[in-house]
Design an enzyme around this catalytic site. Sequence first.
Site, PDB file in Angstrom:
ATOM      1  CG  ASP A 217      11.071  16.091  -2.286  1.00  0.00           C
ATOM      2  OD1 ASP A 217      10.544  16.448  -1.142  1.00  0.00           O
ATOM      3  OD2 ASP A 217      10.948  16.488  -3.287  1.00  0.00           O
TER       4      ASP A 217
ATOM      5  CG  HIS B 288       9.523  20.287   2.797  1.00  0.00           C
ATOM      6  ND1 HIS B 288       8.445  19.169   2.941  1.00  0.00           N
ATOM      7  CD2 HIS B 288       9.551  20.137   1.527  1.00  0.00           C
ATOM      8  CE1 HIS B 288       8.153  18.355   1.834  1.00  0.00           C
ATOM      9  NE2 HIS B 288       8.927  19.105   0.752  1.00  0.00           N
TER      10      HIS B 288
ATOM     11  NE  ARG C  91      12.169  23.312  -7.883  1.00  0.00           N
ATOM     12  CZ  ARG C  91      11.598  22.203  -7.340  1.00  0.00           C
ATOM     13  NH1 ARG C  91      11.992  21.123  -7.143  1.00  0.00           N
ATOM     14  NH2 ARG C  91      10.304  22.617  -7.647  1.00  0.00           N
TER      15      ARG C  91
ATOM     16  CG  HIS D  47       3.737  17.706   2.058  1.00  0.00           C
ATOM     17  ND1 HIS D  47       3.307  16.503   1.972  1.00  0.00           N
ATOM     18  CD2 HIS D  47       4.919  17.623   1.237  1.00  0.00           C
ATOM     19  CE1 HIS D  47       3.909  15.812   0.947  1.00  0.00           C
ATOM     20  NE2 HIS D  47       5.103  16.395   0.457  1.00  0.00           N
TER      21      HIS D  47
ATOM     22  CG  ASP E  96       6.469  21.004  -0.639  1.00  0.00           C
ATOM     23  OD1 ASP E  96       7.455  20.912  -1.106  1.00  0.00           O
ATOM     24  OD2 ASP E  96       5.452  20.362  -1.072  1.00  0.00           O
TER      25      ASP E  96
ATOM     26  CG  HIS F 281       7.685  24.401 -10.432  1.00  0.00           C
ATOM     27  ND1 HIS F 281       8.603  23.171 -10.966  1.00  0.00           N
ATOM     28  CD2 HIS F 281       6.711  23.966  -9.569  1.00  0.00           C
ATOM     29  CE1 HIS F 281       8.281  22.181 -10.196  1.00  0.00           C
ATOM     30  NE2 HIS F 281       7.104  22.558  -9.242  1.00  0.00           N
TER      31      HIS F 281
ATOM     32  CG  ASN G 181      13.209  17.394  -5.618  1.00  0.00           C
ATOM     33  OD1 ASN G 181      13.927  18.237  -4.761  1.00  0.00           O
ATOM     34  ND2 ASN G 181      12.153  17.760  -6.073  1.00  0.00           N
TER      35      ASN G 181
ATOM     36  CG  HIS H 163      11.562  21.508  -3.389  1.00  0.00           C
ATOM     37  ND1 HIS H 163      11.758  20.086  -3.479  1.00  0.00           N
ATOM     38  CD2 HIS H 163      10.358  21.430  -2.743  1.00  0.00           C
ATOM     39  CE1 HIS H 163      11.152  19.467  -2.928  1.00  0.00           C
ATOM     40  NE2 HIS H 163      10.140  20.107  -2.417  1.00  0.00           N
TER      41      HIS H 163
END
Length: 378
Positions: free
Chosen positions: A101, A9, A13, A181, A254, A258, A43, A11
Site C-alpha cells: 500500500d 483501491h 480501516r 494511483h 484510493d 480520516h 494497511n 481503505h
Amino acid sequence: VIPGMIDMHVHLREPGLEYKEDIISGTKAAAAGGVTSVCCMPNTKPAIDNLPVAQFIMNKAKFEGSANVFPIAAISQGQKGEILSEMGELLEGGCVGFSDDGLPVKNGEMMRRALEYASTFDAPVMVHAEELSLVAGGAMNEGAVATELGLKGIPNVAEDCMTARDIMIAELTGGHLHICHVSTKGSLDLIRHAKARGVKVTCEVTPHHFSLTEESVRGYNTNAKMNPPLRSQEDLEAVHAALADGTVDAIATDHAPHHIDDKNVEFAMAANGIVGLETLLPLTLKLVADKVISLSKAISLLTCSPAEILKIDRGTLSVGAIADLSIINPNKEWEVTEEGLHSKSKNSYFVGHTLKGCAIKTLRAGEVVYSREQFKNK
C-alpha cells in the site's frame, strides 16, 4: 443500467482503525456510489498479512456489508519489506492481489522475489511507486505553487524513478506489476513504453488526479493533501491523454477516510487522502462530458477492466453472471454535503460542490443494497 462498479483501491480501516471507517460504513458508501465490489488495502492494524485477518474481513462483509469485499494482502509481513507474506495461502483464502500500500518496496531484491512468487499464481503485485529519499518531508507537488505557499515540495521524479525500477524488475521476472494511483506524465510515459515492449504492467488513476491540480492546495485546504500529491496542469493533461489512449487500465478512488482530527491541523502535518467512493461516478462522467473518453470506455474502466486485472467474476452484465449492477442517472445534479456522505469520515475536497451523475439503485447479487430516497417507495 451498468455492471456494479469495482473500486480496486479502497481503505476500509477495519480492523484497528474503526474510528475512521469500518466495513459496514465503507461498504454503505460504496453502494451509495454504485460500487458493488471493493478491494480493501492491507494497511490495517494488524495488517492483512495472514489468513485469519483476511477471513475476518470477508466474513464481516458477507454478512453485514453492502458490497463485496476482496482483500488485497500485504506483499511483506507487517508491510516491513523484509519477509514475504504467505502468498499462496492468502490467494487460496480469497485475497486477489498483493500490495504494501502506501509503503514502497524499498529493496529491489524483495520486489523481484515478490513478482516471481506472485507470478506462479498469476496474481498482481500492486505498488505505491515512490522513492522515499526524494520525498524527504514534502507536503505537496514541487513547483511554483509550493514555493508561493511556503510548503516543501515532492518532485515528480520521486514517483518516476520507482516506476522505472519496478517496470524493469517486472520485465525481468515476467510478473504482473500493477502501479497504483499514477499521477505524473513521466510515469505514464514509462508505462506506455513498457506496454509497447510487452511488459506485463497495468495501472490505475484516481478521480482526484484527473480532476484537480496543485492549485487546489491554495488556501491550505488539507482535503487537497494527497500521496501522491495533486500535480501540475501538464500532469493532469497527461492523465487525460493516457486515459484516452488506453495506457490507463482502471479508475480507482484510493478512498482514504480520516477523522477530522487527522485533517484539522497544519497542512504539512495533515494525513494524506480523501474519501472517494460516493464521488467516483460523477467525476468519471465529467471526463465523458469533457470528451476525454467515451461513456462505454468510462464504464469499462470502472467495471470489466478492474475485474480482468484482479481475475474476479464481476463487472459484466452477461447472461448467467452474478447480478451486481447499478442503475444510474448520468444527468442528475446533486450537492456533496457532509451529512449526505455515508462514510464515517467526511474528508472530501468536493463537499459543497455540485456534481452531475449518481446511482439511483445498487444491487448486489440481485438484492437492492442502496436506493436513493425518492425511489424507496416506488
